[in-house]
Design an enzyme around this catalytic site. Structure first.
Site, short mmCIF file in Angstrom:
data_model
loop_
_atom_site.label_atom_id
_atom_site.label_comp_id
_atom_site.label_asym_id
_atom_site.label_seq_id
_atom_site.Cartn_x
_atom_site.Cartn_y
_atom_site.Cartn_z
N CYS A 135 57.68 25.82 2.91
CA CYS A 135 57.92 24.68 3.80
C CYS A 135 58.83 23.63 3.17
O CYS A 135 59.80 23.18 3.79
CB CYS A 135 56.59 24.07 4.24
N HIS B 298 51.96 20.17 3.60
CA HIS B 298 52.88 20.89 4.48
C HIS B 298 53.90 19.90 5.03
O HIS B 298 53.59 18.73 5.27
CB HIS B 298 52.13 21.56 5.63
N HIS C 133 59.72 24.52 11.05
CA HIS C 133 59.01 24.60 9.77
C HIS C 133 58.78 26.05 9.37
O HIS C 133 58.90 26.98 10.19
CB HIS C 133 57.69 23.83 9.83
#
Length: 362
Positions: free
Chosen positions: A277, A325, A337
């Site tokens: 990510c 994240h 993402h």
């Protein structure tokens, strides 16, 4: 006269009987234990498997970000160590040159006999020539003193560089040990998740994978994973189309991220074939000429904090309490993402995970 009968010997008398009784009790306890352990792990429902796997993937991603941070420190320490060693090599070369010069001067003085200057003046047949040579000798002496000072300076510098190298090497080994620990943690979480997924039937697994790739959403508790309403919401969000970016750099970052759609999530990766990510957001903004830190917990401090209501395309959006994240906001409540292993880079709503904050890259 009464007859005396000889008592019959029991085949398991004395110690043998006690041993047999002990073995029987142990066998019964073992059987009970096995029965109990067999009942201790009832078959999980698909929804329970999904919940556990999702948690493991989240924990793996948190460990991945720690791995990324440790790797960054390893790279920094190794680079600093290499620079120190290069400088030490350059200084060693200068030291050797200065030593050679001193050696040549000392050899010349030895060959001249090192006579006292007054004696040399008394013996010379040309005093004026001698005085001229004496002036040159004095200058040579000054150069020799400078050379000696240079040697001492280089020796001191080399000693300091060696001490710095030793410290950097110690730091490097510590960071490498942390890197190995985090790598083991990530791999352990992923292995555990794969083991849990293997318990699902082929149909259940297909539903789970469909949700992971964006064609379905989280479980409803009845054994299925698709959520038609959620899927419709995702499609509606994408149907709104891209929102105009506030500036050219943000537009370039978003364009780069869109070109990565469908590529796999690879933990610890920064492209070009796969990303995690924070690797994706870092690469996206790098394409726009902006250098972001490597990890989620450092990227969140790499710009101006903005509230959820102030989000604009190009902002970094972060999730979970541990800031484990990150995605790239593209407008309309959507982001691009890299979700997790097994789930490719995709467009997703920002409300599918617990929102933790946002940063505008400036």
């Amino acid at each position: 006269m009464a007859a005396h009968r000889k008592p019959r010997n029991s085949p398991l008398g004395g110690q043998a009987a006690r041993t047999a009784a002990t073995l029987a009790l142990a066998s019964a306890a073992t059987a009970t234990l096995f029965e109990g352990s067999g009942q201790a792990e009832p078959r999980l429902t698909p929804a329970q498997v999904k919940a556990k796997v999702d948690r493991l993937y989240q924990e793996a991603e948190a460990a991945t970000e720690k791995y990324n941070g440790a790797k960054e420190k390893v790279d920094e320490a190794r680079g600093a160590l290499d620079r120190l060693r290069d400088e030490a090599a350059r200084r060693t070369a200068r030291l050797n040159t200065a030593r050679d010069a001193l050696g040549s001067t000392a050899a010349a003085q030895y060959r001249s006999g090192g006579l006292d200057p007054a004696v040399q003046l008394a013996l010379t047949s040309d005093p004026d020539e001698y005085l001229a040579r004496a002036a040159l000798a004095e200058k040579a002496g000054e150069r020799q003193a400078t050379a000696i000072t240079s040697v001492r300076r280089e020796l001191t510098g080399i000693a300091q560089l060696r001490a710095g190298s030793t410290e950097r090497l110690t730091q490097l080994r510590g960071h490498e040990a942390e890197l190995r620990r985090q790598k083991t943690a990530v791999q352990g979480k992923l292995d555990e998740a794969r083991t849990l997924l293997a318990r699902l039937t082929a149909e259940e697994r297909a539903r789970y994978e469909a949700a992971a790739t964006g064609s379905g959403r989280g479980g409803d508790g009845s054994g299925g994973f698709a959520d038609a309403a959620g899927a419709r919401a995702d499609r509606a969000g994408e149907a709104r189309g891209p929102v105009a970016a506030p500036n050219g750099r943000a537009a370039q970052a978003i364009s780069f991220a869109r070109n990565q759609l469908g590529k796999p999530y690879v933990w610890g990766a920064t492209g070009p074939s796969g990303y995690d990510c924070s690797g994706l957001t870092q690469a996206a903004w790098r394409s726009a000429g902006v250098s972001l830190p490597r990890t989620t917990y450092t990227q969140i401090n790499a710009g101006q904090r903005v509230s959820r209501s102030e989000l604009a395309p190009g902002d970094l959006v972060f999730f979970y309490s541990g800031i484990s994240h990150v995605g790239l906001y593209i407008g309309g409540g959507q982001m691009i993402h890299a979700p997790r292993p097994g789930a490719p880079i995709r467009v997703a709503p920002i409300d599918e995970m617990p929102f933790a904050g946002a940063t505008r890259v400036v």
